[in-house]
Motif scaffolding. Structure first.
Motif, PDB file in Angstrom:
ATOM      1  N   ALA A 125     -25.363 -13.709  74.728  1.00 33.51           N
ATOM      2  CA  ALA A 125     -24.954 -12.714  75.954  1.00 33.51           C
ATOM      3  C   ALA A 125     -23.576 -13.621  76.618  1.00 33.51           C
ATOM      4  CB  ALA A 125     -26.007 -12.621  77.357  1.00 33.51           C
ATOM      5  N   ARG A 184     -31.082  -7.906  79.214  1.00 31.39           N
ATOM      6  CA  ARG A 184     -32.632  -7.076  79.914  1.00 31.39           C
ATOM      7  C   ARG A 184     -33.779  -6.932  78.592  1.00 31.39           C
ATOM      8  NH1 ARG A 184     -34.759  -0.919  82.864  1.00 31.39           N
ATOM      9  NH2 ARG A 184     -34.030  -0.381  80.282  1.00 31.39           N
ATOM     10  N   GLU A 193     -35.318  -8.877  83.898  1.00 29.65           N
ATOM     11  CA  GLU A 193     -33.535  -8.345  83.734  1.00 29.65           C
ATOM     12  C   GLU A 193     -33.520  -9.782  84.014  1.00 29.65           C
ATOM     13  OE1 GLU A 193     -32.564  -5.365  84.373  1.00 29.65           O
ATOM     14  OE2 GLU A 193     -30.861  -7.003  84.037  1.00 29.65           O
ATOM     15  N   MET A 194     -32.795 -10.709  83.486  1.00 30.81           N
ATOM     16  CA  MET A 194     -32.284 -11.880  83.502  1.00 30.81           C
ATOM     17  C   MET A 194     -30.235 -11.602  83.902  1.00 30.81           C
ATOM     18  SD  MET A 194     -33.866 -13.139  80.349  1.00 30.81           S
ATOM     19  CE  MET A 194     -33.150 -12.182  78.722  1.00 30.81           C
ATOM     20  N   ASN A 195     -29.993 -11.981  84.515  1.00 24.34           N
ATOM     21  CA  ASN A 195     -28.646 -12.434  85.790  1.00 24.34           C
ATOM     22  C   ASN A 195     -28.961 -13.657  85.475  1.00 24.34           C
ATOM     23  OD1 ASN A 195     -28.617  -9.578  86.220  1.00 24.34           O
ATOM     24  ND2 ASN A 195     -30.215  -9.462  88.057  1.00 24.34           N
ATOM     25  N   SER A 196     -27.424 -13.712  85.787  1.00 25.63           N
ATOM     26  CA  SER A 196     -26.842 -14.914  85.536  1.00 25.63           C
ATOM     27  C   SER A 196     -27.034 -15.985  85.001  1.00 25.63           C
ATOM     28  CB  SER A 196     -26.876 -15.735  86.979  1.00 25.63           C
ATOM     29  OG  SER A 196     -26.335 -14.567  87.790  1.00 25.63           O
ATOM     30  N   LEU A 197     -26.886 -15.388  83.516  1.00 26.88           N
ATOM     31  CA  LEU A 197     -27.484 -15.872  82.855  1.00 26.88           C
ATOM     32  C   LEU A 197     -26.821 -17.662  82.060  1.00 26.88           C
ATOM     33  CD1 LEU A 197     -28.189 -13.490  80.117  1.00 26.88           C
ATOM     34  CD2 LEU A 197     -30.409 -14.758  80.911  1.00 26.88           C
ATOM     35  N   SER A 218     -25.893 -11.071  81.999  1.00 27.22           N
ATOM     36  CA  SER A 218     -26.608 -10.445  81.776  1.00 27.22           C
ATOM     37  C   SER A 218     -27.159  -9.667  80.982  1.00 27.22           C
ATOM     38  CB  SER A 218     -26.767  -8.700  82.677  1.00 27.22           C
ATOM     39  OG  SER A 218     -26.609 -10.160  84.006  1.00 27.22           O
ATOM     40  N   ARG A 261     -33.231 -15.618  89.888  1.00 31.85           N
ATOM     41  CA  ARG A 261     -32.197 -15.113  88.973  1.00 31.85           C
ATOM     42  C   ARG A 261     -32.255 -13.650  87.684  1.00 31.85           C
ATOM     43  NH1 ARG A 261     -29.947 -18.356  84.799  1.00 31.85           N
ATOM     44  NH2 ARG A 261     -32.090 -19.699  84.812  1.00 31.85           N
ATOM     45  N   PHE A 262     -34.179 -13.804  87.581  1.00 31.33           N
ATOM     46  CA  PHE A 262     -34.523 -13.008  86.653  1.00 31.33           C
ATOM     47  C   PHE A 262     -35.601 -12.449  87.830  1.00 31.33           C
ATOM     48  CE2 PHE A 262     -34.679 -15.888  82.097  1.00 31.33           C
ATOM     49  CZ  PHE A 262     -32.974 -15.792  82.530  1.00 31.33           C
TER      50      PHE A 262
END
Length: 121
Positions: A12, A19, A82-86, A17, A67-68
């Motif tokens: 990513a 998942r 769910e992992m966002n703003s990695l 993001s 974030r997660f």
């Protein structure tokens, strides 16, 4: 026998993001706490996020709070992360862990094979 299989990893971009999914089999899924852990090269494995079996307790490491998001589906026997703003520092090998006892990501006794998450800056 407790079996855990991770999926959804990969590459990513920073800010993007992914998942992750952890599918469980061979045990009564809704009796077990499930967690996500990660290990980067040269570092110890750390707990990222854990969720209790069926009463809603959730733990997040400070580094991923906001974030997660962890969730579970006890009908499908799957836990999601769910992992966002990695960030580049999120890059690691991610493992799914399970344990009959709840703890905030301590002393989990069953493990999946793991999956790589790479974050490009």
């Amino acid at each position: 026998e407790v079996q855990l299989v991770e999926s959804g990893g990969g590459l990513a971009q920073a800010g993007g993001s992914l998942r992750l999914s952890c599918a469980g089999s061979g045990f009564r899924f809704d009796d077990y706490a499930i967690g996500w852990f990660r290990q980067a090269p040269g570092q110890e494995r750390e707990g990222v996020s854990c969720i209790s079996a069926n009463d809603g307790k959730i733990f997040y490491a400070d580094s991923v709070k906001g974030r997660f998001t962890i969730s579970r589906d006890n009908v499908k026997n799957v836990v999601y992360l769910e992992m966002n703003s990695l960030k580049p520092e999120d890059a690691a090998y991610y493992y799914c862990g399970a344990d009959i006892l709840w703890s905030p990501c301590h002393n989990y006794n069953h493990w999946g094979q793991g999956i790589q998450v790479t974050v490009a800056s």
